[in-house]
Every structure is written in structure tokens, then in C-alpha cells.
Design a protein around this motif. Sequence first.
Motif, short mmCIF file in Angstrom:
data_model
loop_
_atom_site.label_atom_id
_atom_site.label_comp_id
_atom_site.label_asym_id
_atom_site.label_seq_id
_atom_site.Cartn_x
_atom_site.Cartn_y
_atom_site.Cartn_z
N LEU A 175 61.52 39.23 137.59
CA LEU A 175 62.29 39.43 136.37
C LEU A 175 62.41 40.90 135.96
O LEU A 175 63.43 41.32 135.42
CB LEU A 175 61.67 38.63 135.22
N LEU A 176 61.37 41.67 136.21
CA LEU A 176 61.36 43.07 135.79
C LEU A 176 62.09 43.99 136.76
O LEU A 176 62.30 45.17 136.45
CB LEU A 176 59.92 43.55 135.58
N ASP A 177 62.50 43.50 137.90
CA ASP A 177 63.24 44.31 138.85
C ASP A 177 64.59 44.68 138.23
O ASP A 177 65.38 43.81 137.85
CB ASP A 177 63.45 43.52 140.15
N GLU A 178 64.84 45.97 138.11
CA GLU A 178 66.08 46.47 137.48
C GLU A 178 67.34 46.02 138.22
O GLU A 178 68.43 46.07 137.67
CB GLU A 178 66.04 48.00 137.38
N LYS A 179 67.18 45.61 139.47
CA LYS A 179 68.34 45.19 140.26
C LYS A 179 68.76 43.75 139.97
O LYS A 179 69.78 43.28 140.48
CB LYS A 179 68.05 45.35 141.75
N ARG A 180 67.98 43.02 139.15
CA ARG A 180 68.35 41.65 138.80
C ARG A 180 69.67 41.70 138.06
O ARG A 180 69.83 42.43 137.08
CB ARG A 180 67.34 41.04 137.85
N THR A 181 70.60 40.91 138.49
CA THR A 181 71.90 40.84 137.83
C THR A 181 71.83 39.89 136.64
O THR A 181 70.93 39.05 136.56
CB THR A 181 73.00 40.36 138.80
N ALA A 182 72.83 39.99 135.78
CA ALA A 182 72.90 39.08 134.63
C ALA A 182 73.02 37.64 135.11
O ALA A 182 72.42 36.73 134.53
CB ALA A 182 74.07 39.46 133.73
N VAL A 209 54.43 31.25 127.87
CA VAL A 209 54.69 32.45 128.67
C VAL A 209 55.99 33.12 128.23
O VAL A 209 56.05 34.34 128.09
CB VAL A 209 54.70 32.12 130.18
N ILE A 210 57.03 32.33 127.98
CA ILE A 210 58.30 32.89 127.51
C ILE A 210 58.10 33.59 126.17
O ILE A 210 58.61 34.69 125.95
CB ILE A 210 59.39 31.81 127.43
N GLU A 211 57.33 33.00 125.28
CA GLU A 211 57.04 33.65 124.00
C GLU A 211 56.28 34.95 124.22
O GLU A 211 56.58 35.97 123.57
CB GLU A 211 56.24 32.70 123.09
N SER A 212 55.35 34.95 125.15
CA SER A 212 54.60 36.16 125.47
C SER A 212 55.53 37.24 126.02
O SER A 212 55.46 38.40 125.61
CB SER A 212 53.50 35.83 126.49
N TRP A 213 56.40 36.85 126.97
CA TRP A 213 57.33 37.82 127.53
C TRP A 213 58.29 38.36 126.47
O TRP A 213 58.60 39.55 126.48
CB TRP A 213 58.14 37.19 128.65
N PHE A 233 59.75 43.41 128.80
CA PHE A 233 60.79 42.40 128.96
C PHE A 233 61.89 42.54 127.91
O PHE A 233 62.69 41.62 127.75
CB PHE A 233 60.17 41.00 128.87
N SER A 234 61.95 43.66 127.21
CA SER A 234 62.90 43.80 126.09
C SER A 234 64.35 43.56 126.52
O SER A 234 65.10 42.93 125.78
CB SER A 234 62.75 45.16 125.42
N ARG A 235 64.74 44.02 127.70
CA ARG A 235 66.14 43.82 128.12
C ARG A 235 66.42 42.35 128.47
O ARG A 235 67.57 41.94 128.57
CB ARG A 235 66.49 44.73 129.30
N LEU A 236 65.37 41.55 128.62
CA LEU A 236 65.52 40.15 128.98
C LEU A 236 65.34 39.21 127.81
O LEU A 236 65.52 37.99 127.96
CB LEU A 236 64.50 39.78 130.06
N LYS A 237 64.97 39.75 126.65
CA LYS A 237 64.57 38.90 125.52
C LYS A 237 65.62 37.84 125.17
O LYS A 237 65.29 36.68 125.03
CB LYS A 237 64.26 39.77 124.30
N ASP A 238 66.88 38.25 125.05
CA ASP A 238 67.92 37.28 124.68
C ASP A 238 68.07 36.19 125.72
O ASP A 238 68.17 35.00 125.39
CB ASP A 238 69.27 37.98 124.47
N ALA A 239 68.05 36.57 127.00
CA ALA A 239 68.18 35.57 128.07
C ALA A 239 66.97 34.63 128.06
O ALA A 239 67.13 33.43 128.24
CB ALA A 239 68.30 36.27 129.42
N LEU A 240 65.79 35.18 127.85
CA LEU A 240 64.59 34.35 127.84
C LEU A 240 64.59 33.36 126.68
O LEU A 240 64.22 32.20 126.84
CB LEU A 240 63.33 35.21 127.79
#
Length: 175
Positions: A107-114, A157-161, A167-174
Motif C-alpha cells: 500500500l505504501l509503494d508510491e507506484k500504486r495506482t489509484a 487495522v484500517i482504523e490504525s492505518w 497512510f495519509s494519501r490513502l486515507k480516503d480510499a481506506l
Amino acid sequence: AEMLHNAAWRAAPTTGYLEAFDLIVHTRNTDLAPLLLDLCADQANRATRHAAFLTLDRLMLVAPEPVLRILVPVASSRPDLGLMLSNMVARADVADAAQRRWVETYLLDEKRTAAELKGFCDTFPNGNFRISNNLVTESAVVSPDEMKNRDRVAVAVIESWSNDPRFSRLKDALL
């Protein structure tokens, strides 16, 4: 391994050839995962591609950490398989520390696409254990209580992330 490398058999797969992929799962031969990934990308042979996909997916069920150890590092170099890989990573049981670390690395890999992140978030936790009829292996059976426990852990775990700055750039998706 010999069967998978036989170009003639791959080009004209028989039912027996396709059913034999189950032996990879039966023997938990995770070393074949890179070759299975290549077969998953083979647009010329739909049957073999599907058998390879099912085999990788089922290997994730029987040997998740070794498969994650192979899939996560290659995910960025295989954008052609991005959505498929995101769904397989979503099979991880984050109650297991090693599996959770691989999911976090993924998840933290910057290359992950939307699209990959959406694929993961739409599927996680992936509790579909009835995938196919098999030659020698049995489908995994997870009790309702175990599924409830996995779901509870996944939510925690999702709440933790979502509260973790990494994980800030992923928060909305999570969420």
C-alpha cells in the motif's frame, strides 16, 4: 514446472493440463509464482491464463506469506497485472504480523495506482474461499466465527492505518 514450461502444452491446453495446475497448490510450490504471473499476462491463451490466475489465488490461501513475499516486490514492475495483484494482496490476513507488513509495503509503494488502491480497498478483506473445483486439493473452509474475527481485525487495522501519517494519501480510499 516442466509442464508449465512445455510451450506446446501451453499453446493447446487440454483439460488434464489445466487441472494439473492444482498440483502446484497441493505441493504449495510458491517458487512457481513468477512463472504463473507471466502466464497470467498471456493474452494469447485465455485458458492457461485463467488456470494460472486461479492457481496464484489459491496459493495465496494456502501459503499467503510466501506468496506475498513474491508478489508485492514485483507488483510495481507488472502494471499489466495491477488489479489482479491488488485483489490477491487483499486476501492477506492482517492479524498475522508478517502478512500485515507485506500489505503495508504494498500500500505504501508510491507506484500504486489509484485503480490498484481502489481494487484493494473494494476487496479487502477478501473472504471468498470458494474459487474452483479442484483435482486433488479441497477448498479452504473458514468458519463464520473466523470470518467475523478476520473482519474485526481488518476494521481495526484500517482504523490504525487511517490515523497513521504514512497512510495519509490513502486515507480516503481506506475509509
